[in-house]
Design an enzyme around this catalytic site. Structure first.
Site, PDB file in Angstrom:
ATOM      1  N   LYS A   1       0.846  -1.191   0.000  1.00 52.88           N
ATOM      2  CA  LYS A   1       0.000   0.000   0.000  1.00 52.88           C
ATOM      3  C   LYS A   1       0.882   1.241   0.000  1.00 52.88           C
ATOM      4  O   LYS A   1       1.951   1.257   0.626  1.00 52.88           O
ATOM      5  CB  LYS A   1      -0.916   0.030   1.233  1.00 52.88           C
ATOM      6  CG  LYS A   1      -1.755   1.301   1.307  1.00 52.88           C
ATOM      7  CD  LYS A   1      -2.595   1.397   2.569  1.00 52.88           C
ATOM      8  CE  LYS A   1      -3.321   2.742   2.596  1.00 52.88           C
ATOM      9  NZ  LYS A   1      -4.169   2.903   3.787  1.00 52.88           N
TER      10      LYS A   1
ATOM     11  N   GLU B   1      -9.305  11.415  12.657  1.00 51.82           N
ATOM     12  CA  GLU B   1      -8.582  10.185  13.026  1.00 51.82           C
ATOM     13  C   GLU B   1      -7.727  10.335  14.282  1.00 51.82           C
ATOM     14  O   GLU B   1      -6.760  11.098  14.316  1.00 51.82           O
ATOM     15  CB  GLU B   1      -7.700   9.719  11.867  1.00 51.82           C
ATOM     16  CG  GLU B   1      -7.032   8.382  12.118  1.00 51.82           C
ATOM     17  CD  GLU B   1      -6.402   7.778  10.878  1.00 51.82           C
ATOM     18  OE1 GLU B   1      -5.870   6.662  10.967  1.00 51.82           O
ATOM     19  OE2 GLU B   1      -6.442   8.425   9.809  1.00 51.82           O
TER      20      GLU B   1
ATOM     21  N   GLY C   1      -9.829   3.570   3.831  1.00 50.74           N
ATOM     22  CA  GLY C   1     -10.952   3.234   2.973  1.00 50.74           C
ATOM     23  C   GLY C   1     -11.986   4.339   3.077  1.00 50.74           C
ATOM     24  O   GLY C   1     -12.517   4.590   4.165  1.00 50.74           O
ATOM     25  N   SER C   2     -12.249   5.044   1.984  1.00 50.89           N
ATOM     26  CA  SER C   2     -13.090   6.238   2.029  1.00 50.89           C
ATOM     27  C   SER C   2     -13.992   6.348   0.815  1.00 50.89           C
ATOM     28  O   SER C   2     -13.700   5.783  -0.241  1.00 50.89           O
ATOM     29  CB  SER C   2     -12.213   7.503   2.104  1.00 50.89           C
ATOM     30  OG  SER C   2     -11.293   7.441   3.157  1.00 50.89           O
TER      31      SER C   2
ATOM     32  N   GLU D   1      -7.412  -2.597   2.132  1.00 49.72           N
ATOM     33  CA  GLU D   1      -6.626  -1.424   2.522  1.00 49.72           C
ATOM     34  C   GLU D   1      -6.753  -1.171   4.025  1.00 49.72           C
ATOM     35  O   GLU D   1      -5.766  -0.883   4.713  1.00 49.72           O
ATOM     36  CB  GLU D   1      -7.104  -0.197   1.739  1.00 49.72           C
ATOM     37  CG  GLU D   1      -6.381   1.095   2.098  1.00 49.72           C
ATOM     38  CD  GLU D   1      -6.953   2.306   1.393  1.00 49.72           C
ATOM     39  OE1 GLU D   1      -6.667   3.429   1.851  1.00 49.72           O
ATOM     40  OE2 GLU D   1      -7.699   2.146   0.400  1.00 49.72           O
TER      41      GLU D   1
ATOM     42  N   ALA E   1      -1.964   4.129   7.112  1.00 48.60           N
ATOM     43  CA  ALA E   1      -3.065   5.007   6.697  1.00 48.60           C
ATOM     44  C   ALA E   1      -2.563   6.299   6.085  1.00 48.60           C
ATOM     45  O   ALA E   1      -3.264   6.930   5.291  1.00 48.60           O
ATOM     46  CB  ALA E   1      -3.971   5.315   7.891  1.00 48.60           C
TER      47      ALA E   1
ATOM     48  N   ARG F   1      -6.803  16.512   6.869  1.00 48.59           N
ATOM     49  CA  ARG F   1      -7.847  17.542   6.677  1.00 48.59           C
ATOM     50  C   ARG F   1      -7.336  18.872   7.215  1.00 48.59           C
ATOM     51  O   ARG F   1      -7.973  19.510   8.070  1.00 48.59           O
ATOM     52  CB  ARG F   1      -9.156  17.181   7.376  1.00 48.59           C
ATOM     53  CG  ARG F   1      -9.662  15.797   7.127  1.00 48.59           C
ATOM     54  CD  ARG F   1     -10.079  15.539   5.674  1.00 48.59           C
ATOM     55  NE  ARG F   1     -10.690  14.231   5.627  1.00 48.59           N
ATOM     56  CZ  ARG F   1      -9.990  13.086   5.499  1.00 48.59           C
ATOM     57  NH1 ARG F   1      -8.686  13.118   5.356  1.00 48.59           N
ATOM     58  NH2 ARG F   1     -10.613  11.927   5.479  1.00 48.59           N
TER      59      ARG F   1
ATOM     60  N   GLY G   1      -4.509  13.354   0.953  1.00 51.96           N
ATOM     61  CA  GLY G   1      -3.875  12.160   0.407  1.00 51.96           C
ATOM     62  C   GLY G   1      -4.883  11.050   0.211  1.00 51.96           C
ATOM     63  O   GLY G   1      -6.012  11.102   0.709  1.00 51.96           O
TER      64      GLY G   1
ATOM     65  N   LYS H   1     -11.587  15.327   0.044  1.00 51.61           N
ATOM     66  CA  LYS H   1     -11.033  15.536   1.381  1.00 51.61           C
ATOM     67  C   LYS H   1     -10.662  16.998   1.611  1.00 51.61           C
ATOM     68  O   LYS H   1     -10.723  17.490   2.745  1.00 51.61           O
ATOM     69  CB  LYS H   1      -9.822  14.625   1.593  1.00 51.61           C
ATOM     70  CG  LYS H   1     -10.206  13.159   1.744  1.00 51.61           C
ATOM     71  CD  LYS H   1      -8.995  12.259   1.820  1.00 51.61           C
ATOM     72  CE  LYS H   1      -9.424  10.799   2.049  1.00 51.61           C
ATOM     73  NZ  LYS H   1      -8.261   9.874   2.043  1.00 51.61           N
TER      74      LYS H   1
END
Length: 395
Positions: A144, A198, A215-216, A242, A305, A349, A363, A382
């Protein structure tokens, strides 16, 4: 040192007292504002008295207490690249209040300024970078990779940091809103401002919690379409993979420091105003109560992440592909007290603000099956958190 009882002041009242140059962090549990600098943590990798940042922080807190500070707390920001120095201070005064309550933001939001926009990299170059990352994943070098981009905005009017912070806090009460003074650059004052969903890790006594997100999907204003996107995300094999990569890495990093860790079998969905995320709350009990929240955070940072997996190979690819220095973006912001309790938030963010400019960052995680155009769209979605707080509704 002023340490305000949480019952005497609300988070909303405390936020109104924020001024550029302060250290502000609001979580779902409390609101914290520091002003002035009593002491700064002096730690640079390989050039410090103490071998780790966490040890240096605890020593700085102890020294501040010996020097007469009644309730020293360290607050600040740690950059993405561990080779760079952190910016952490013991404020002269700290106020602590309850959480921010939802509602309409105070609209001293006269955003009628014009902006000069410069995407870095350009959208087509970002897509080329994603495809470069996919080639590395196909070769087996990386599982990843998180690739980011930025948007540089220059205004002919002063940036209204206080208004942006108010908007962020009122519209992201379930997350973590921050505005932290940064060291001057080219004699210009800087503020790191954002609203992250987060939690990297928190510690209270023996109890530890981490809340990785990976995952979004962008939110939709149409309720039916919004629910469809949420349902698609929770069933997406690509996104579930992911997410699992990140959760596995978080557990492996916490294992040496915790005697018990609980990881739910399946992720859940959480939402912000702009995004759906896959979320897992990892809870544990630390082996040694003296282990500080920052020691836990540095063991985790950077998680897959925000970087990728394996970490070193992903970090090298980021240096090769991204045409800018992330600095504090995808680092962590937070606080730690003399008992080692505290909370550290993943710095996403967010933007870096000066008097007349903002640099926004976003990202996206790239894994096998990712598509460059979709990752570009995700980063754009985002950025909406910061753009909306600035009064800009356009994509």
């Amino acid at each position: 040192m002023l340490l305000t009882d949480v019952l005497k002041q609300t988070g909303n009242e405390l936020m109104k007292q924020y001024e550029v140059g302060d250290y502000f962090l609001a979580s779902p549990n409390q609101t914290l504002k520091g002003s002035g600098v009593f002491a700064a943590v002096d730690w640079t990798p390989g050039q410090a008295k103490y071998p780790t940042l966490a040890e240096s922080v605890q020593a700085t807190i102890s020294e501040a207490k010996e020097a007469g500070h009644a309730h020293p707390i360290v607050i600040g920001a740690v950059p993405f690249d561990k080779k760079n120095a952190a910016h952490l201070v013991v404020p002269k005064e700290v106020d602590i209040a309850g959480p921010i309550e939802s509602g309409e933001a105070q609209d001293h939001n006269d955003f009628h300024a014009s902006y000069t926009l410069e995407p870095v990299p350009k959208p087509e170059d970002y897509e080329r970078g994603v495809n470069d990352g996919l080639d590395r994943i196909q070769k087996g070098d990386i599982e990843k990779l998180v690739l980011s981009r930025s948007l540089r905005m220059t205004s002919d009017q002063p940036i209204q940091v206080e208004s942006i912070l108010s908007n962020l806090a009122h519209h992201n009460t379930s997350g973590y809103t921050f505005a932290l003074d940064l060291p001057k650059e080219n004699d210009r004052s800087r503020t790191l401002i954002g609203a992250s969903p987060e939690l990297l890790v928190s510690k209270s006594g023996f109890m530890v919690m981490a809340n990785p997100l990976a995952g979004s999907r962008p939110r939709s204003s149409d309720p039916v379409e919004d629910q469809r996107r949420a349902d698609e995300l929770i069933q997406s094999a690509k996104d579930l993979h992911e997410h699992a990569v990140v959760v596995r890495a978080v557990k492996e990093s916490l294992d040496p420091l915790c005697e018990l860790i609980h990881v739910p079998e399946e992720p859940s969905l959480i939402k912000t105003e702009t995004m759906w995320h896959l979320s897992t709350e990892v809870k544990g009990i630390v082996r040694d109560e003296k282990t500080s929240s920052l020691a836990l955070a540095t063991a985790l940072h950077p998680t897959p992440a925000v970087c990728g997996h394996p970490t070193e190979a992903a970090h090298e690819a980021i240096r090769d592909i991204e045409p800018f220095d992330r600095q504090y973006f995808t680092g962590m912001v937070g606080w730690c007290n003399e008992r080692g309790d505290g909370e550290w938030i993943v710095t996403i963010r967010c933007a870096e603000a000066t008097e007349h400019s903002m640099q926004l960052f976003a990202g996206a995680g790239v894994v096998a099956g990712s598509k460059a155009e979709e990752e570009l769209a995700e980063t754009g979605a985002k950025m909406q958190t910061m753009l909306r707080a600035m009064g800009i509704q356009d994509n």
